[in-house]
Design a protein around this motif. Sequence first.
Motif, PDB file in Angstrom:
ATOM      1  N   PHE A 131       0.824  -1.207   0.000  1.00  0.00           N
ATOM      2  CA  PHE A 131       0.000   0.000   0.000  1.00  0.00           C
ATOM      3  C   PHE A 131       0.867   1.270   0.000  1.00  0.00           C
ATOM      4  O   PHE A 131       0.702   2.149  -0.841  1.00  0.00           O
ATOM      5  N   PHE A 132       1.810   1.331   0.930  1.00  0.00           N
ATOM      6  CA  PHE A 132       2.652   2.520   1.053  1.00  0.00           C
ATOM      7  C   PHE A 132       3.550   2.674  -0.177  1.00  0.00           C
ATOM      8  O   PHE A 132       3.726   3.783  -0.705  1.00  0.00           O
ATOM      9  N   GLY A 133       4.113   1.568  -0.653  1.00  0.00           N
ATOM     10  CA  GLY A 133       4.969   1.605  -1.835  1.00  0.00           C
ATOM     11  C   GLY A 133       4.205   2.027  -3.074  1.00  0.00           C
ATOM     12  O   GLY A 133       4.702   2.800  -3.900  1.00  0.00           O
ATOM     13  N   SER A 134       2.973   1.521  -3.205  1.00  0.00           N
ATOM     14  CA  SER A 134       2.161   1.890  -4.364  1.00  0.00           C
ATOM     15  C   SER A 134       1.889   3.393  -4.395  1.00  0.00           C
ATOM     16  O   SER A 134       1.952   4.026  -5.459  1.00  0.00           O
ATOM     17  N   LEU A 135       1.608   3.964  -3.231  1.00  0.00           N
ATOM     18  CA  LEU A 135       1.372   5.409  -3.169  1.00  0.00           C
ATOM     19  C   LEU A 135       2.616   6.192  -3.594  1.00  0.00           C
ATOM     20  O   LEU A 135       2.524   7.177  -4.346  1.00  0.00           O
ATOM     21  N   MET A 136       3.776   5.746  -3.121  1.00  0.00           N
ATOM     22  CA  MET A 136       5.020   6.459  -3.451  1.00  0.00           C
ATOM     23  C   MET A 136       5.364   6.346  -4.922  1.00  0.00           C
ATOM     24  O   MET A 136       5.628   7.345  -5.600  1.00  0.00           O
ATOM     25  N   PHE A 137       5.370   5.109  -5.428  1.00  0.00           N
ATOM     26  CA  PHE A 137       5.903   4.880  -6.764  1.00  0.00           C
ATOM     27  C   PHE A 137       4.940   5.318  -7.865  1.00  0.00           C
ATOM     28  O   PHE A 137       5.376   5.700  -8.950  1.00  0.00           O
ATOM     29  N   ARG A 138       3.634   5.269  -7.596  1.00  0.00           N
ATOM     30  CA  ARG A 138       2.685   5.789  -8.586  1.00  0.00           C
ATOM     31  C   ARG A 138       2.774   7.311  -8.681  1.00  0.00           C
ATOM     32  O   ARG A 138       2.448   7.891  -9.722  1.00  0.00           O
ATOM     33  N   ALA A 139       3.210   7.935  -7.604  1.00  0.00           N
ATOM     34  CA  ALA A 139       3.443   9.385  -7.630  1.00  0.00           C
ATOM     35  C   ALA A 139       4.836   9.714  -8.168  1.00  0.00           C
ATOM     36  O   ALA A 139       5.228  10.885  -8.183  1.00  0.00           O
ATOM     37  N   ARG A 140       5.584   8.673  -8.573  1.00  0.00           N
ATOM     38  CA  ARG A 140       6.939   8.814  -9.135  1.00  0.00           C
ATOM     39  C   ARG A 140       7.908   9.458  -8.154  1.00  0.00           C
ATOM     40  O   ARG A 140       8.784  10.255  -8.536  1.00  0.00           O
ATOM     41  N   VAL A 141       7.740   9.123  -6.893  1.00  0.00           N
ATOM     42  CA  VAL A 141       8.714   9.536  -5.885  1.00  0.00           C
ATOM     43  C   VAL A 141       9.973   8.704  -6.084  1.00  0.00           C
ATOM     44  O   VAL A 141       9.904   7.486  -6.268  1.00  0.00           O
ATOM     45  N   SER A 142      11.126   9.323  -6.039  1.00  0.00           N
ATOM     46  CA  SER A 142      12.361   8.586  -6.293  1.00  0.00           C
ATOM     47  C   SER A 142      13.512   9.224  -5.531  1.00  0.00           C
ATOM     48  O   SER A 142      13.380  10.296  -4.925  1.00  0.00           O
ATOM     49  N   GLY A 143      14.654   8.535  -5.566  1.00  0.00           N
ATOM     50  CA  GLY A 143      15.880   9.052  -4.986  1.00  0.00           C
ATOM     51  C   GLY A 143      15.786   9.331  -3.502  1.00  0.00           C
ATOM     52  O   GLY A 143      15.195   8.558  -2.741  1.00  0.00           O
ATOM     53  N   PRO A 144      16.330  10.457  -3.070  1.00  0.00           N
ATOM     54  CA  PRO A 144      16.366  10.770  -1.637  1.00  0.00           C
ATOM     55  C   PRO A 144      14.980  10.985  -1.028  1.00  0.00           C
ATOM     56  O   PRO A 144      14.803  10.862   0.179  1.00  0.00           O
ATOM     57  N   PHE A 145      13.988  11.274  -1.867  1.00  0.00           N
ATOM     58  CA  PHE A 145      12.643  11.499  -1.339  1.00  0.00           C
ATOM     59  C   PHE A 145      12.043  10.193  -0.796  1.00  0.00           C
ATOM     60  O   PHE A 145      11.266  10.215   0.156  1.00  0.00           O
ATOM     61  N   ILE A 146      12.411   9.069  -1.396  1.00  0.00           N
ATOM     62  CA  ILE A 146      11.976   7.778  -0.861  1.00  0.00           C
ATOM     63  C   ILE A 146      12.584   7.564   0.518  1.00  0.00           C
ATOM     64  O   ILE A 146      11.909   7.122   1.459  1.00  0.00           O
ATOM     65  N   ALA A 147      13.874   7.871   0.642  1.00  0.00           N
ATOM     66  CA  ALA A 147      14.546   7.716   1.931  1.00  0.00           C
ATOM     67  C   ALA A 147      13.881   8.579   2.995  1.00  0.00           C
ATOM     68  O   ALA A 147      13.656   8.136   4.134  1.00  0.00           O
ATOM     69  N   ILE A 148      13.512   9.799   2.637  1.00  0.00           N
ATOM     70  CA  ILE A 148      12.874  10.712   3.600  1.00  0.00           C
ATOM     71  C   ILE A 148      11.496  10.194   4.004  1.00  0.00           C
ATOM     72  O   ILE A 148      11.144  10.191   5.190  1.00  0.00           O
ATOM     73  N   MET A 149      10.711   9.733   3.028  1.00  0.00           N
ATOM     74  CA  MET A 149       9.358   9.270   3.327  1.00  0.00           C
ATOM     75  C   MET A 149       9.369   8.004   4.176  1.00  0.00           C
ATOM     76  O   MET A 149       8.579   7.872   5.121  1.00  0.00           O
ATOM     77  N   THR A 150      10.246   7.068   3.862  1.00  0.00           N
ATOM     78  CA  THR A 150      10.310   5.838   4.653  1.00  0.00           C
ATOM     79  C   THR A 150      10.806   6.124   6.067  1.00  0.00           C
ATOM     80  O   THR A 150      10.331   5.520   7.033  1.00  0.00           O
TER      81      THR A 150
END
Length: 371
Positions: A131-150
Amino acid sequence: MTNLYHNRSAQWIVYALMFAFLAAIPLITNDSFLLNQFATYGVYGMLAVSISLSWGFGGILNLGQGIAFGLGAYGMGMTMQMQSQDPVSNPIPPFMLNNSLDHLPALWSPFQNTALGFILSLAVPTIFYVFFGSLMFRARVSGPFIAIMTLAMLTALYTLILDMQPYTNGANGIAPPAPLKLLGAEIDPYSVASYWIVYGALLFVTVASKLITQSKFGLVTQALRSDPERVRFLGYNVASYETIVYALSGLIAALAGCCLVMLVQYVSPAQLDVNFSIGMVIWAGIGGRFSLIGSMLGAFLIQGGQSYLGDQFLATWLLLLGGFFILVVRFLPKGLAGLLELSLGMIGAHMQPKDASRPQRGAEATSKAEA
């Protein structure tokens, strides 16, 4: 002559030798404390494999792997606690009575069934990651922003568990009074049986992850790590691939959390500590995040060093570890596994015949003609 490091047969031979050595440990020593310690290192090895799968092969820098690890650990802790409670005469854990609860919360009821408790311990973290990954990756979150969100999600979950003291016992954690009961038998955390359980889990996780990385799915995942836009233009659903590899890494971390609670009979918010999750990334970075077995060996090296050198150097150990990590990142971006790759490449280059790299005149002429 190609680099032996990239030879698949050679890689599987190294994996076989590694696990043969780990299998021989119970035959070498019968010290219960050492077996428990080595089994704990096996848990760390699983965590390192999960980071290598998501970060090294998927390009997803997850600084919140403690989410899955902690949820899996709490699920196992709740299952073991309910195994010690009589469903009729004593259904409520003591810490709940101390927090003025007079009935078993609905959250805890499924864990009265051991099999269902195991399933939930693995399923809940995995579903959360989907669920959480789908929200991030469908919004095309990448790089350091993934690290910050997790990292932010990990901190939020840590705070939530602390605040829900009547249900989680807060900072005190859950300490099941008896070992895990499995198939009608108690699994002594200091026994050979517990070591074999962790060994089997580590073996399964590592082999399955290796097969995944060598499959078509693994090749696409590694391609999107390098250039997701190009993979997207080729018609692949990048968000789905990223979500799947992220969820698989979470499933492995949840299994590691279950194994840890079996070994220590205790779970607390420390399993969701930010420093511990960042430590997992350091293990993979030093060992080599592009190599499953390299990441695993990095976990063994760092945690073993902390066990045997941490008491001697105290706080200085963290400075030594930080300095070592900086040196590896600066001079060995592929970690210690990259050093092995470089060494084998140099050996292969020296063993190559001098005239092997020279094309024959006919071939050279053909090449020029084609050009």
